[in-house]
Structure formats: C-alpha cells, structure tokens
Motif scaffolding. Sequence first.
Motif, PDB file in Angstrom:
ATOM      1  N   SER A  27       0.836  -1.203   0.000  1.00 32.09           N
ATOM      2  CA  SER A  27       0.000   0.000   0.000  1.00 32.09           C
ATOM      3  C   SER A  27       0.871   1.253   0.000  1.00 32.09           C
ATOM      4  CB  SER A  27      -0.924  -0.018   1.224  1.00 32.09           C
ATOM      5  OG  SER A  27      -1.665   1.171   1.284  1.00 32.09           O
ATOM      6  N   ALA A  28       1.922   1.243   0.820  1.00 32.31           N
ATOM      7  CA  ALA A  28       2.840   2.394   0.879  1.00 32.31           C
ATOM      8  C   ALA A  28       3.550   2.573  -0.473  1.00 32.31           C
ATOM      9  CB  ALA A  28       3.858   2.215   1.997  1.00 32.31           C
TER      10      ALA A  28
ATOM     11  N   ARG B 207       2.363   1.670  -3.452  1.00 35.25           N
ATOM     12  CA  ARG B 207       1.443   2.159  -4.488  1.00 35.25           C
ATOM     13  C   ARG B 207       0.952   3.575  -4.234  1.00 35.25           C
ATOM     14  NH1 ARG B 207      -2.326  -2.857  -6.655  1.00 35.25           N
ATOM     15  NH2 ARG B 207      -0.708  -4.444  -6.414  1.00 35.25           N
ATOM     16  N   TYR B 208       0.622   3.858  -2.975  1.00 36.32           N
ATOM     17  CA  TYR B 208      -0.072   5.118  -2.704  1.00 36.32           C
ATOM     18  C   TYR B 208       0.750   6.119  -1.904  1.00 36.32           C
ATOM     19  CZ  TYR B 208      -3.672   1.590  -3.554  1.00 36.32           C
ATOM     20  OH  TYR B 208      -4.384   0.546  -4.061  1.00 36.32           O
ATOM     21  N   GLY B 209       1.923   5.685  -1.422  1.00 37.25           N
ATOM     22  CA  GLY B 209       2.711   6.576  -0.555  1.00 37.25           C
ATOM     23  C   GLY B 209       1.911   6.909   0.693  1.00 37.25           C
TER      24      GLY B 209
END
Lengths: 183, 183
Positions: free
Chosen positions: A176-177, A179-181
Amino acid sequence: MNATSAEYDEEHLRRLRLVRAMIQVGEVPVATVREVLGHVDDDGLGRTIRLGAALWALPQVPEPDQDDEHVRAARQEVAAPLDRLGRRNSEQLTTLSPAYRSLVVAVAAFRRLGYDWGAELLAPYAELMHRTAVLDLDNMERYPSQAERVEFAVLGAILDEPVLRALHRPAQEEESARRYGFE
Amino acid sequence: MNATSAEYDEEHLRRLRLVRAMIQVGEVPVATVREVLGHVDDDGLGRTIRLGAALWALPQVPEPDQDDEHVRAARQEVAAPLDRLGRRNSEQLTTLSPAYRSLVVAVAAFRRLGYDWGAELLAPYAELMHRTAVLDLDNMERYPSQAERVEFAVLGAILDEPVLRALHRPAQEEESARRYGFE
C-alpha cells in the motif's frame, strides 16, 4: 548417562514441546491432543495418511449446511482451482478432508455477504498456497526421522498460520505504501 | 425511486454487509466496529494511513514481553526478511504496526518451543506473502471508489485468512500425496 537414555530424553523433550504447542498455542483440548498423538505414533499407516490423520484430528470447522445455496455455489467454485493444482493425487482424500470443508465454508461466507468470490479469484491464491505447501514439506524433510517429520507437521499446522498471517499484513502495508505513498 | 435514493440504498447495503462480516465472521466487538468505521469514513487521511488505521483498529495480539529473550531474538530475526521485501516504504509504520507485533509474537512462540525459526526460514514465506498482498491490492483496485476500497480491505482482513488457511491445508495434502503417494 548412556546413549539410550540420552535418546529417550531427546524424544521425551520433543514430545513435551509438541504437547505444549498444541495446548498453549493451539488451544487444542487434551482429549484431542491424545487423539493426534495416537496418529503421530501409528507407524503402521502410510505417510500421507498418517500426516492427514494427525492434522484432521485437530479442531476443524463444522460441516456446512448442504441445503444452503451459498454453500452449494461455493462447492462448485472451489472445485476448479483445486483441480488446476492437480488434485489428481489427493482426490481420494478431498471429499473427506476438513481442509476442503473449511475452504467451502470460507468462500460461502464471502458469497453470503454478496461478494462473488469464485474460481477465477481463488486460482492465483491457490497457486501461492501451493508454493507455501512446497516450502512446508521441504522444511519438514530437513528432519531425519518419520516421527520428527509428523511432529513438525502438526506443530506447523498450529504455528504456521500465525506466522503466515503475521507476514501477510506487513506485506499489505508495504504494498500500500509502495502504491499510494502516504499522501 | 430516484437515482439519489438508489445510491443511498446501495451504500447502506454495503455498510450493512461490512458490519455483519465484522461481527458475525470476525467476532469483532461492537465498540471496535464503530472505531474501524470511523477510520473507513475519514477521507481527510491519506490512503495508506486510512487503510492502516482501519485495519489496526481490528482486534490484535497484545504487546509481547520486551524482557523475554525469545521476543528479543524474534525481533532481530524478523528484521532481515522485512528489509529484503523493501521495508523502505513502510518503515515509518513498522514499529507502530500491530502486524509487525504479531510476527514477533509468532516467531517467539516457535523459538520458545526450541525451533530456531529465523530470518533464513522466514524469507521465502515473506516473499510469497508479498505476492499475496499484491493480489489483495489488485482485487481491491477493481472497486471504483475510495470508500468501497477501504471497506473491501477491512472485509479482506476478516475473510481472507480463513480462505488462505483453507487453501493452504489442501495444498499440503496434495503435495504430500505427490511426494509420498499413499504407501
């Protein structure tokens, strides 16, 4: 101490460890522990059957309601991904297996909630779980004796799940981090 | 029925489904359900944080005993496989993350029982769980809105585990039958 009693101590310690894992970590009832150990020690059985019998004696989900439409749909949907993994080998086990029953119950729960989890979504997960099983058996084969291997498999059934689950969640956070920061 | 009330009904149904999954399948306490939904609905937060906050509010394992030697050893052993997965991205989350805590607890349990589960054994499992997380997020991204995505992630956290576990066991049976037959 002579060699024989040292061997006995080693075996005794291993057995104690297994019983502690089942009761303390797996919360397995004492009567079930006795049943599992009966199968672990039954070297009259073939390996797959002995392993299966020990694992099947562990607490399992109850038999799902056969008349439930979601259970019937789930049963159809899980057949394809299992076949694709080459269920040929264990086909004679499948309908008896409590693991198969858990799969039907879990997929039926998704479907009851309105998520059409089916063969297509399950197939890549089945593939990854097959690779996981290959690792499990490779690790098991590091132990020399049949007795140790069956014991390790039972421990694995109790302790692997917390480890897998615990690796799964940080992997989701990481992905998730990635892909989306943190925006 | 006009478009607005149809949309409302759809949203309402989805929310009901999520609450039912948390309470009936996940056995999540009602107060926790409320807390999770608070994060699901908080679109002032970034995506990773919002997702994390919702998942972190779910029931988790308690903080392990920092003075326990097995916990300390486990903490060291899990660092390497997580780093290898490129923990760079979520490093700022890791020490706070309950998932990381579960991993330390699970590995410490193995070590307490005398199994030296460490970095080397964990690395290939971490890799497979990362691929699983990629699938999870791909499936999540099939949903168009942010609200649906966060809801699906929470449902996944509750329902994925039974599905993964249920796929894992038949895979072990299959692999055992493939290697050892039924002799």
